[in-house]
Motif scaffolding. Structure first.
Motif, PDB file in Angstrom:
ATOM      1  N   ARG A  57      -4.286  -0.935  11.064  1.00  0.00           N
ATOM      2  CA  ARG A  57      -4.308   0.471  11.635  1.00  0.00           C
ATOM      3  C   ARG A  57      -2.965   0.711  12.127  1.00  0.00           C
ATOM      4  N   VAL A  58      -2.138   1.502  11.391  1.00  0.00           N
ATOM      5  CA  VAL A  58      -0.393   1.552  11.586  1.00  0.00           C
ATOM      6  C   VAL A  58      -0.505   2.982  12.470  1.00  0.00           C
ATOM      7  N   VAL A  59       0.342   2.882  13.567  1.00  0.00           N
ATOM      8  CA  VAL A  59       0.541   3.940  14.372  1.00  0.00           C
ATOM      9  C   VAL A  59       2.041   4.016  14.522  1.00  0.00           C
ATOM     10  N   ARG A  60       2.722   5.210  13.796  1.00  0.00           N
ATOM     11  CA  ARG A  60       4.025   5.514  14.028  1.00  0.00           C
ATOM     12  C   ARG A  60       3.969   6.457  15.226  1.00  0.00           C
ATOM     13  N   TRP A  61       5.190   6.430  15.871  1.00  0.00           N
ATOM     14  CA  TRP A  61       5.504   7.211  17.073  1.00  0.00           C
ATOM     15  C   TRP A  61       6.969   7.633  17.064  1.00  0.00           C
ATOM     16  N   ASP A  62       7.087   8.891  17.571  1.00  0.00           N
ATOM     17  CA  ASP A  62       8.650   9.745  17.700  1.00  0.00           C
ATOM     18  C   ASP A  62       8.942   9.469  19.108  1.00  0.00           C
ATOM     19  N   PRO A 109      -7.611   1.610   8.337  1.00  0.00           N
ATOM     20  CA  PRO A 109      -9.066   1.727   8.903  1.00  0.00           C
ATOM     21  C   PRO A 109      -9.163   1.510  10.343  1.00  0.00           C
ATOM     22  N   ALA A 110      -9.878   2.172  10.990  1.00  0.00           N
ATOM     23  CA  ALA A 110     -10.101   2.176  12.738  1.00  0.00           C
ATOM     24  C   ALA A 110     -10.467   0.994  12.903  1.00  0.00           C
ATOM     25  N   THR A 111     -11.047   0.056  12.349  1.00  0.00           N
ATOM     26  CA  THR A 111     -11.433  -1.380  12.561  1.00  0.00           C
ATOM     27  C   THR A 111     -10.403  -2.385  12.448  1.00  0.00           C
ATOM     28  N   ALA A 112      -9.267  -2.147  11.495  1.00  0.00           N
ATOM     29  CA  ALA A 112      -8.330  -3.032  11.416  1.00  0.00           C
ATOM     30  C   ALA A 112      -7.518  -3.468  12.383  1.00  0.00           C
ATOM     31  N   PRO A 113      -6.822  -4.576  12.531  1.00  0.00           N
ATOM     32  CA  PRO A 113      -5.766  -4.770  13.656  1.00  0.00           C
ATOM     33  C   PRO A 113      -4.740  -3.928  13.680  1.00  0.00           C
ATOM     34  N   VAL A 114      -4.207  -3.560  14.939  1.00  0.00           N
ATOM     35  CA  VAL A 114      -3.230  -2.319  15.031  1.00  0.00           C
ATOM     36  C   VAL A 114      -1.971  -2.704  14.974  1.00  0.00           C
ATOM     37  N   LEU A 115      -1.053  -2.012  14.308  1.00  0.00           N
ATOM     38  CA  LEU A 115       0.401  -2.242  14.222  1.00  0.00           C
ATOM     39  C   LEU A 115       1.069  -0.883  14.604  1.00  0.00           C
ATOM     40  N   VAL A 116       1.999  -1.171  15.663  1.00  0.00           N
ATOM     41  CA  VAL A 116       2.756  -0.057  16.060  1.00  0.00           C
ATOM     42  C   VAL A 116       4.129   0.093  15.483  1.00  0.00           C
ATOM     43  N   LEU A 117       4.480   1.048  15.017  1.00  0.00           N
ATOM     44  CA  LEU A 117       5.858   1.241  14.281  1.00  0.00           C
ATOM     45  C   LEU A 117       6.748   2.056  15.008  1.00  0.00           C
ATOM     46  N   GLY A 118       8.229   1.566  15.456  1.00  0.00           N
ATOM     47  CA  GLY A 118       8.831   2.324  16.570  1.00  0.00           C
ATOM     48  C   GLY A 118      10.047   2.829  15.885  1.00  0.00           C
ATOM     49  N   ARG A 137      -4.646  -4.527  22.514  1.00  0.00           N
ATOM     50  CA  ARG A 137      -3.268  -5.405  22.036  1.00  0.00           C
ATOM     51  C   ARG A 137      -2.988  -4.961  20.685  1.00  0.00           C
ATOM     52  N   PHE A 138      -1.802  -5.197  20.272  1.00  0.00           N
ATOM     53  CA  PHE A 138      -1.259  -4.585  19.022  1.00  0.00           C
ATOM     54  C   PHE A 138       0.042  -5.541  18.768  1.00  0.00           C
ATOM     55  N   SER A 139       0.243  -5.416  17.242  1.00  0.00           N
ATOM     56  CA  SER A 139       1.432  -5.928  16.794  1.00  0.00           C
ATOM     57  C   SER A 139       2.622  -4.589  16.930  1.00  0.00           C
ATOM     58  N   TYR A 140       3.745  -5.063  16.925  1.00  0.00           N
ATOM     59  CA  TYR A 140       4.979  -4.009  17.027  1.00  0.00           C
ATOM     60  C   TYR A 140       6.044  -4.266  16.263  1.00  0.00           C
ATOM     61  N   ALA A 157       8.174   5.088   3.734  1.00  0.00           N
ATOM     62  CA  ALA A 157       8.194   4.254   2.413  1.00  0.00           C
ATOM     63  C   ALA A 157       7.459   2.769   2.604  1.00  0.00           C
ATOM     64  N   VAL A 158       6.994   2.479   3.774  1.00  0.00           N
ATOM     65  CA  VAL A 158       6.541   1.134   4.091  1.00  0.00           C
ATOM     66  C   VAL A 158       5.212   1.233   4.866  1.00  0.00           C
ATOM     67  N   ALA A 159       4.781   2.270   5.714  1.00  0.00           N
ATOM     68  CA  ALA A 159       3.551   2.420   6.627  1.00  0.00           C
ATOM     69  C   ALA A 159       2.446   2.794   5.754  1.00  0.00           C
ATOM     70  N   PRO A 160       2.340   3.240   4.423  1.00  0.00           N
ATOM     71  CA  PRO A 160       1.146   3.421   3.786  1.00  0.00           C
ATOM     72  C   PRO A 160       0.860   2.066   3.269  1.00  0.00           C
ATOM     73  N   GLU A 161       1.813   1.387   2.910  1.00  0.00           N
ATOM     74  CA  GLU A 161       1.362   0.090   2.139  1.00  0.00           C
ATOM     75  C   GLU A 161       0.862  -0.971   3.531  1.00  0.00           C
ATOM     76  N   LEU A 162       1.309  -0.921   4.613  1.00  0.00           N
ATOM     77  CA  LEU A 162       0.880  -1.436   5.798  1.00  0.00           C
ATOM     78  C   LEU A 162      -0.555  -1.015   6.138  1.00  0.00           C
ATOM     79  N   SER A 163      -0.982   0.132   5.730  1.00  0.00           N
ATOM     80  CA  SER A 163      -2.042   0.619   6.200  1.00  0.00           C
ATOM     81  C   SER A 163      -3.208   0.094   5.638  1.00  0.00           C
ATOM     82  N   ALA A 164      -3.140  -0.545   4.262  1.00  0.00           N
ATOM     83  CA  ALA A 164      -3.845  -1.453   3.785  1.00  0.00           C
ATOM     84  C   ALA A 164      -4.799  -2.352   4.376  1.00  0.00           C
ATOM     85  N   THR A 165      -4.023  -3.093   5.326  1.00  0.00           N
ATOM     86  CA  THR A 165      -4.446  -4.198   6.076  1.00  0.00           C
ATOM     87  C   THR A 165      -4.622  -3.886   7.968  1.00  0.00           C
TER      88      THR A 165
END
Length: 372
Positions: A44-49, A13-22, A85-88, A34-42
């Motif tokens: 806004r998950v951002v994965r980067w390359d 969700p666009a309004t959810a707290p942001v979590l960046v995955l490195g 601000r985001f979690s990482y 296998a992890v990001a789709p589940e975390l995206s329930a709560t």
């Protein structure tokens, strides 16, 4: 897309707290499949390359790059997405980026999770040698050893090995330069974000001792060691990683549900429920403890008094009189007076109907009278 922005995926969700995955060196956003789709329930998950990995341009960094350069790419990405601000959470090199962000940009990091990583990576010489080899020979030979470096014997993820082989050699070598120069041991005590360390017990690249070193230095940090996991824990043990991250990101200690259930309903009730448990009801009892009591009743947004008022109203509305009796006792335990309980039940007469309230008052008179 900005030329300084790495390739990324956004879920949730666009309004959810942001979590960046490195990512880890040699991998792509697929590391978190296998992890990001589940975390995206709560979240806004951002994965980067990493540069030259997955879909990211190779020229985002060059020879002599540092972890600070990679952290800058993450901040540029966050700015592009309008995220202050985001979690990482990051693995290996991605975890080093998280440590750098938490030390040098604490105002941007809410919570930090560092997986299969280190505050230093064994000195500069091995990484300088690897960078020189990759610049000279490419990645085919190195990718051939990925399984033994990344996974426990017999396990593999072909997509990740293919990503390793397809990475741009010069960008990969520049990431090796960053690892060679990285050493944050003298700054770990400066980290203020709540921090989780996750170690794979069978990780030869960053053994658990590296994560323990960080945990010992970062104030209030927690450490989880995963059996059956090597260097890429999110790919090899996704359920364990997911459970650890969920508990850390929500700030709710794992398995607190039973304790809260006892505090609200009383030891006698919980003891009776457990004594009646059978193989038929065991999974349901576990579900109640984890979900209702471990997630909902532990949420600090509402006080327990407020939750009792809401619960009483819902039970009256649906005619669940046995549950109503139980939660009337709980309401007293949560600090509601008989007058407040009566006021709540009177409110139900207006919105749930007089007959429903009449029955509720009869239950309350019986239950509360028993405890006088």
């Amino acid at each position: 897309m900005s030329p300084r922005t790495p390739h990324h995926l956004v879920e949730g969700p666009a309004t959810a707290p942001v979590l960046v995955l490195g990512p880890s060196l040699g991998t792509s956003t697929a590391l978190w499949d296998a992890v990001a789709p589940e975390l995206s329930a709560t979240h806004r998950v951002v994965r980067w390359d990493l540069p030259g990995h997955g879909g990211s341009p190779a020229d985002l960094i060059g020879p002599g790059a540092t972890v600070a350069d990679l952290a800058r790419l993450v901040l540029d990405l966050a700015d592009t997405l309008g995220v202050d601000r985001f979690s990482y959470a990051g693995v290996s090199l991605g975890g080093a980026v998280g440590l750098h962000l938490a030390v040098h940009h604490p105002e941007r990091v809410d919570r930090l999770a560092v997986l299969c990583s280190s505050a230093h990576f064994g000195g500069s010489a091995p990484w300088e040698e690897r960078a020189a080899t990759v610049r000279r020979e490419g990645l085919d030979k190195l990718a051939g050893t990925a399984d033994t470096r990344w996974f426990t014997p017999g396990f593999t993820v072909p997509r990740l090995v293919a990503d390793h082989r397809a990475a741009a050699p010069e960008a990969y070598a520049s990431c090796c330069d960053a690892l060679a120069a990285f050493d944050l041991r003298d700054r770990l005590a400066d980290i203020t974000a709540p921090t989780l360390l996750v170690a794979g017990r069978e990780d030869p690249a960053t053994p658990p001792a590296h994560l323990r070193e960080i945990a010992d230095a970062v104030p209030g940090a927690a450490l989880t060691e995963l059996p059956g996991a090597s260097h890429l824990a999110p790919a090899e043990q996704p359920e364990a990683v997911l459970a650890a991250l969920r508990a850390h990101l929500t700030g709710t200690p794992a398995r607190s549900g039973t304790a809260v259930r006892r505090q609200v309903l009383g030891d006698a009730h919980v003891d009776r429920a457990q004594a009646r448990q059978t193989p038929l009801t065991a999974r349901f009892q576990d579900f109640i403890s984890r979900y209702a009591w471990g997630e909902i009743w532990t949420d600090p947004t509402l006080s327990r008094r407020e939750r009792s008022l809401i619960t009483l109203t819902a039970l009256v509305a649906h005619g669940h009189h046995d549950e109503l009796a139980m939660h009337l006792r709980a309401a007293r335990r949560n600090g509601l007076t008989d007058e407040e309980i009566a006021a709540a039940l009177l409110q139900t007469a207006v919105y749930c109907g007089v007959p429903a309230a009449n029955t509720a008052f009869a239950v309350a008179q019986r239950v509360l009278g028993e405890e006088e």
